[in-house]
Write a protein that holds these residues in place. Structure first.
Motif, PDB file in Angstrom:
ATOM      1  N   HIS A  78      97.565 -52.434  -9.242  1.00  0.00           N
ATOM      2  CA  HIS A  78      97.871 -50.822  -8.924  1.00  0.00           C
ATOM      3  C   HIS A  78      96.713 -50.528  -7.856  1.00  0.00           C
ATOM      4  O   HIS A  78      95.511 -50.374  -8.144  1.00  0.00           O
ATOM      5  CB  HIS A  78      97.734 -50.080 -10.320  1.00  0.00           C
ATOM      6  CG  HIS A  78      97.983 -48.645 -10.173  1.00  0.00           C
ATOM      7  ND1 HIS A  78      98.265 -47.662 -11.141  1.00  0.00           N
ATOM      8  CD2 HIS A  78      97.998 -47.963  -9.075  1.00  0.00           C
ATOM      9  CE1 HIS A  78      98.138 -46.433 -10.673  1.00  0.00           C
ATOM     10  NE2 HIS A  78      98.325 -46.696  -9.227  1.00  0.00           N
ATOM     11  N   HIS A  96     101.920 -44.424  -3.199  1.00  0.00           N
ATOM     12  CA  HIS A  96     102.805 -43.465  -3.643  1.00  0.00           C
ATOM     13  C   HIS A  96     104.189 -43.170  -2.717  1.00  0.00           C
ATOM     14  O   HIS A  96     104.284 -42.849  -1.620  1.00  0.00           O
ATOM     15  CB  HIS A  96     102.213 -41.836  -3.572  1.00  0.00           C
ATOM     16  CG  HIS A  96     100.835 -41.945  -4.269  1.00  0.00           C
ATOM     17  ND1 HIS A  96     101.257 -41.837  -5.899  1.00  0.00           N
ATOM     18  CD2 HIS A  96      99.768 -41.957  -4.196  1.00  0.00           C
ATOM     19  CE1 HIS A  96      99.810 -41.751  -6.463  1.00  0.00           C
ATOM     20  NE2 HIS A  96      98.832 -41.867  -5.305  1.00  0.00           N
ATOM     21  N   GLU A 156     104.486 -46.847  -6.323  1.00  0.00           N
ATOM     22  CA  GLU A 156     104.122 -45.965  -7.583  1.00  0.00           C
ATOM     23  C   GLU A 156     105.115 -44.638  -7.143  1.00  0.00           C
ATOM     24  O   GLU A 156     104.904 -43.926  -6.053  1.00  0.00           O
ATOM     25  CB  GLU A 156     102.542 -45.497  -7.436  1.00  0.00           C
ATOM     26  CG  GLU A 156     102.316 -44.408  -8.602  1.00  0.00           C
ATOM     27  CD  GLU A 156     100.943 -44.087  -8.934  1.00  0.00           C
ATOM     28  OE1 GLU A 156     100.002 -44.614  -8.092  1.00  0.00           O
ATOM     29  OE2 GLU A 156     100.442 -43.756 -10.024  1.00  0.00           O
ATOM     30  N   HIS A 182     104.082 -41.023 -13.224  1.00  0.00           N
ATOM     31  CA  HIS A 182     104.098 -41.893 -12.467  1.00  0.00           C
ATOM     32  C   HIS A 182     104.459 -43.368 -12.846  1.00  0.00           C
ATOM     33  O   HIS A 182     104.106 -43.789 -13.921  1.00  0.00           O
ATOM     34  CB  HIS A 182     102.601 -42.300 -11.822  1.00  0.00           C
ATOM     35  CG  HIS A 182     102.166 -41.062 -10.895  1.00  0.00           C
ATOM     36  ND1 HIS A 182     101.044 -40.888 -10.242  1.00  0.00           N
ATOM     37  CD2 HIS A 182     102.900 -39.911 -10.339  1.00  0.00           C
ATOM     38  CE1 HIS A 182     101.097 -39.881  -9.365  1.00  0.00           C
ATOM     39  NE2 HIS A 182     101.814 -39.338  -9.644  1.00  0.00           N
ATOM     40  N   HIS A 228      99.278 -45.243 -15.787  1.00  0.00           N
ATOM     41  CA  HIS A 228      98.279 -44.562 -16.521  1.00  0.00           C
ATOM     42  C   HIS A 228      98.475 -43.505 -17.588  1.00  0.00           C
ATOM     43  O   HIS A 228      98.672 -42.202 -17.356  1.00  0.00           O
ATOM     44  CB  HIS A 228      97.087 -43.845 -15.436  1.00  0.00           C
ATOM     45  CG  HIS A 228      97.873 -43.018 -14.412  1.00  0.00           C
ATOM     46  ND1 HIS A 228      98.777 -42.103 -14.444  1.00  0.00           N
ATOM     47  CD2 HIS A 228      97.884 -43.554 -13.072  1.00  0.00           C
ATOM     48  CE1 HIS A 228      99.264 -41.745 -13.238  1.00  0.00           C
ATOM     49  NE2 HIS A 228      98.686 -42.581 -12.487  1.00  0.00           N
ATOM     50  N   ASP A 234      93.669 -48.793  -9.752  1.00  0.00           N
ATOM     51  CA  ASP A 234      93.904 -47.499  -9.018  1.00  0.00           C
ATOM     52  C   ASP A 234      93.148 -47.096  -7.986  1.00  0.00           C
ATOM     53  O   ASP A 234      93.011 -46.176  -7.822  1.00  0.00           O
ATOM     54  CB  ASP A 234      94.142 -46.368 -10.016  1.00  0.00           C
ATOM     55  CG  ASP A 234      95.261 -45.346  -9.713  1.00  0.00           C
ATOM     56  OD1 ASP A 234      95.726 -45.563  -8.586  1.00  0.00           O
ATOM     57  OD2 ASP A 234      95.419 -44.332 -10.580  1.00  0.00           O
TER      58      ASP A 234
END
Ligand code: AMP
Ligand code: MN
Ligand code: MN
Ligand code: MN
Length: 275
Positions: free
Chosen positions: A5, A37, A62, A73, A188, A245
């Motif tokens: 991620h 994203h 994502e 997400h 998450h 992330d």
């Protein structure tokens, strides 16, 4: 180290896929997924740059999902970035992002912040426009003192310039990932501030849609959070994923591949992957 991620400048990350890759290699990451994203634009450049390097690249994304008035997400891993059904969904997400950006700008305009759309668009460059780009505008213009304050005062859920957006449904997102041959993961899970009942409902809906994965370790989560999440993994028979992330040194507290280890009681999502 495995990191499934992270973000490049094709969404709200600071770095190009090539720069991410060199950080990953110096941090001894042996498996890396780029999960921008709502776009796969960075995936092919990353794969090409990694061809002769000792690192396994996993294709990723994502996806933004609207579920019961929450923005959720969903990560897609190991998918075909050229898949047509997936790319049709990405086109509507792109339109959603543009439309939302115009609405955010017009709300900001009501607070005396002019031209925010053009300014955010310029900051986003070749990347998909998002709230972090507006956050940068607000900091740049001296409206807020830092990035975090831009979210707590303007851009966060329910704040002055928050715009509820009709993202994909969870069925569309998971369906798109599955048609592209990938695996879906709830990203998450504790960031949405759902009650325990609601989180269970989300997991049930996600599994019904064909989702299998759960991000047990995400960024710098606390050990208690990781234990809660690995417990849910066992209870709901989910496969565990892990990722930093990472968005860039100024935006993330931890570096690429530097997130804590997965708890031992969960089955990693990569346990049956073969390359
Ligand atoms: P968007 O997809 O455009 O709605 O933007 C979501 C992104 O904004 C997340 O992936 C984070 O990178 C960032 N973000 C969301 N909430 C916050 C927050 N409270 N503080 C800092 N960054 C945030
Ligand atoms: Mn982000
Ligand atoms: Mn996210
Ligand atoms: Mn992310």
């Amino acid at each position: 180290m495995i990191d499934l991620h992270c973000h490049s400048h094709y969404s709200d990350g600071a770095l190009s896929p090539e720069k991410l890759l060199s950080q990953a290699v110096s941090n001894h990451v042996r498996m890396l997924a780029l999960t921008d994203h709502d776009t796969v634009d960075g995936v092919i450049p990353l794969i090409e740059a990694a061809q002769h390097l000792p690192i396994q690249i996993i294709t990723g994304i994502e996806l933004s999902v609207r579920w019961k008035k929450h923005d959720i997400h969903i990560l897609g891993l190991n998918l075909d970035p050229k898949n047509e059904s997936l790319n049709a969904l990405l086109l509507t997400q792109k339109q959603n992002r543009m439309e939302r950006a115009r609405k955010i700008a017009s709300l900001l305009n009501q607070y005396g912040i002019n031209n925010a759309f053009d300014k955010a668009l310029e900051i986003s460059g070749q990347g998909e426009i998002g709230r972090p780009h507006f956050a940068k505008v607000l900091v740049q213009e001296g409206v807020v003192s830092d990035f975090q304050a831009a979210f707590s005062r303007f851009l966060g859920r329910g704040r002055k310039a928050y715009v509820a957006t009709q993202w994909l449904s969870i069925q569309q997102a998971v369906g798109g990932i599955l048609s592209a041959g990938g695996e879906a993961v709830i990203a998450h899970p504790l960031k949405y501030k759902l009650t325990r009942t609601k989180l269970h409902e989300l997991i049930v809906d996600f599994k019904e849609a064909g989702g299998k994965g759960f991000e047990v370790v995400s960024g710098d989560t606390h050990v208690l959070q990781r234990n809660t999440l690995s417990g849910l993994c066992e209870r709901f028979n989910l496969l565990a994923s892990t990722g930093s992330d990472y968005h860039g040194d100024n935006l993330s507290r931890i570096r690429l591949g530097q997130q804590p280890q997965l708890p031992l009681n969960c089955t990693p999502i990569w346990h049956q992957w073969t390359f």
